[in-house]
Write an enzyme that holds these catalytic residues in place. Sequence first.
Site, PDB file in Angstrom:
ATOM      1  N   ASP A  32       0.904  -1.080  -0.169  1.00  0.00           N
ATOM      2  CA  ASP A  32      -0.117  -0.294   0.180  1.00  0.00           C
ATOM      3  C   ASP A  32       1.091   1.228   0.071  1.00  0.00           C
ATOM      4  O   ASP A  32       2.055   1.096   0.594  1.00  0.00           O
ATOM      5  CB  ASP A  32      -0.708   0.117   1.197  1.00  0.00           C
ATOM      6  CG  ASP A  32      -0.143   0.422   2.605  1.00  0.00           C
ATOM      7  OD1 ASP A  32      -0.424   1.653   2.767  1.00  0.00           O
ATOM      8  OD2 ASP A  32       0.524  -0.098   3.120  1.00  0.00           O
ATOM      9  N   CYS A  57      -0.071   3.625 -22.262  1.00  0.00           N
ATOM     10  CA  CYS A  57      -0.899   3.484 -21.316  1.00  0.00           C
ATOM     11  C   CYS A  57      -2.291   2.964 -21.843  1.00  0.00           C
ATOM     12  O   CYS A  57      -2.704   4.065 -22.663  1.00  0.00           O
ATOM     13  CB  CYS A  57      -1.069   4.463 -20.348  1.00  0.00           C
ATOM     14  SG  CYS A  57      -2.271   4.096 -18.867  1.00  0.00           S
ATOM     15  N   CYS A 113      -5.572   8.331 -20.653  1.00  0.00           N
ATOM     16  CA  CYS A 113      -4.499   8.580 -21.608  1.00  0.00           C
ATOM     17  C   CYS A 113      -5.129   8.355 -23.152  1.00  0.00           C
ATOM     18  O   CYS A 113      -4.758   8.923 -24.173  1.00  0.00           O
ATOM     19  CB  CYS A 113      -3.209   7.466 -21.601  1.00  0.00           C
ATOM     20  SG  CYS A 113      -2.252   7.882 -20.138  1.00  0.00           S
ATOM     21  N   HIS A 146      -5.093   7.921 -13.558  1.00  0.00           N
ATOM     22  CA  HIS A 146      -4.265   7.332 -14.516  1.00  0.00           C
ATOM     23  C   HIS A 146      -2.977   6.844 -13.357  1.00  0.00           C
ATOM     24  O   HIS A 146      -2.491   5.786 -13.704  1.00  0.00           O
ATOM     25  CB  HIS A 146      -3.417   8.523 -15.261  1.00  0.00           C
ATOM     26  CG  HIS A 146      -1.815   7.893 -15.705  1.00  0.00           C
ATOM     27  ND1 HIS A 146      -1.929   7.190 -16.868  1.00  0.00           N
ATOM     28  CD2 HIS A 146      -0.943   7.985 -15.391  1.00  0.00           C
ATOM     29  CE1 HIS A 146      -0.718   6.872 -16.744  1.00  0.00           C
ATOM     30  NE2 HIS A 146      -0.024   7.390 -16.044  1.00  0.00           N
TER      31      HIS A 146
END
Lengths: 380, 380
Positions: A270, A308, A313, A339
Amino acid sequence: MTRFAFTIQATDGRARTGAIAMERGTIRTPAFMPVGTAATVKAMKPADVVAAGADIILGNTYHLMLRPGAERVERLGGLHAFMGWDRPILTDSGGYQVMSLSELTKRSEDGVAFKSHLDGTRHMLSPERSIDIQRRLGSNIVMAFDELVPTTTPREVQAAAMERSMRWAKRSRDAFDSGEEHAAHNAIFGIQQGALDEGLRKSSADALIDIGFDGYAVGGLAVGEGQEAMFACLDYAPQQLPADRPRYLMGVGKPTDIVGAVERGIDMFDCVLPTRSGRTGQAFTRGGPLNLRNARFSEDRGPLDPECPCPVCATWSRAYLHHLVRSGEILGAMLMTEHNIRFYEHLMADLRAAITDGTLASFANTFRVRYAGETTGERA
Amino acid sequence: MTRFAFTIQATDGRARTGAIAMERGTIRTPAFMPVGTAATVKAMKPADVVAAGADIILGNTYHLMLRPGAERVERLGGLHAFMGWDRPILTDSGGYQVMSLSELTKRSEDGVAFKSHLDGTRHMLSPERSIDIQRRLGSNIVMAFDELVPTTTPREVQAAAMERSMRWAKRSRDAFDSGEEHAAHNAIFGIQQGALDEGLRKSSADALIDIGFDGYAVGGLAVGEGQEAMFACLDYAPQQLPADRPRYLMGVGKPTDIVGAVERGIDMFDCVLPTRSGRTGQAFTRGGPLNLRNARFSEDRGPLDPECPCPVCATWSRAYLHHLVRSGEILGAMLMTEHNIRFYEHLMADLRAAITDGTLASFANTFRVRYAGETTGERA
């Protein structure tokens, strides 16, 4: 229904890929957990977090106990219903944030007393209270309450803190087990301490194994020691923990941190980096990080990351994101965060595929070469 | 392809419902246009604006000319491509914001010179420059450049300002027509001025009709005169404009403003109220506005608006939104804005249906009775 079942499907060197089956869903490992500090992955709707590929998110006990409060979340039906997230949630114990964010007023064998960073009100956390809060929140993976001291502290202090953390791990386990209804459906992880000392790490691992947990975290890293020192510790620390249980490296990290940690046998991560960076105009791309505030992007018609496949994107240019970030527009934080979370979840999917294919070393080496320059990893 | 075709499908008293067909899509009227000031409807993705029911959005010439700049937007392919919105866009002329936001340095028959509120740089706007900017942005409905003076100004000043605005309307029309390629695909609206004076309003309407526009705006209202005075003006002003052209009431407004204006023959609206309110924790509901910061919502498990079919009301509680708003979370602004835009677009759909059914009077009366209390309307 499966309370908690970890299956390793493939290994490549020390790296493993598999899945953790739980009642609320399956967590593909290695897994990255977006951080939902205050009952929200900042600037993202839950559906977009799912669409990004996240199987589980993390909630912060410290933040939630202060606002809106664990008892309130419980009365409102638990954290899942409250925030509209129905998949697994892991909650930390609050120990890290108490040290880093609040004003500590007392530290004893019982636990810690502190003043809230929000309004100065007085609170306390102990193993029993931390587990109680995590139960009230409805956490699916509960973390033991531990004590964190800087890695630069003398060995005797590290040893004493680690030993106290192990006593607290036992109290955490007992407190978790005493909540029978909750314990029947959810899991608890212990946290290995011992800073950068292999002997202390081994003692800590043995103490945790003796208590017995569903999974084991490597704690106390990513606190400023640097990647080289962290990797040196990860060369031995995960191997001291049971091979048949998930290993979780707390608060990590930068993309190359994650790649190197997966190579060293870590299964779960995390970090606030992708969300926090998104709010400050930092993008992660397959060619390295980009600062979208930079004027060189003002007329750049290309996507954030040409390789991506994410909706950001596919739709918007660097020039538009530059404009949003420079203008302080909320949509800038939204799109950059989305993103970045996609980037992290794609990276985890690539790592899982590389382990399955037995090509992790070449994937990792290529990634490190292409991914030039990095911003600094931080925790919530 | 249809450049601009307005069809009235039903009337009810002075109210009309219909559609404006344009190359980029059809605008159902009465229409509410969310405001996308700086190339973004603040805190919303374009797809969510479409899903909310918006057929068209508004862009602000003043804001866009300062940042990122009209020439830059043009080089980047125009406002639609830049922001990822492919339906019609109406742009204002910049006249209102120059007066309200910038430091005016010169005001003459030619136009206005001013300093940017962002960085103090010097700029100018004239009818020709305003139309040039709107063309570069790729606007589908261009607004004539006009001069706005407070409704409290003496009649002689109002008359002089209105007459200048009519000369500027002719220059705007000529400038629009000179951009042949752009003019062949898009539309231009004139703006009626004359404050609260019926005679001046009539003179202004006649001057605009003499020039000839695709649609006509009622300008100079919603600037602090109050709803009663605005409605008194709307009792005659729209009727002075051609019945077969759309009538647009600029910068309006509160929900009851919109209902009353539709009853008086208005077809189009824009206002920052639903988006701005969303960012400050104000929700519009069928029972009236709610301030979600209020502590009474802290454990309210009900939806924002029990009658609302929007995704926000289907998923989250008032208690959760209260928590997000109080915590300053971006998701709070996102969800509140989305609900508010949905509320406005639902209201427009209800108004269109009521006109079609010939039940507008009863719908409007019920709405006014149920919708108790309102916050203040403002413009960007």
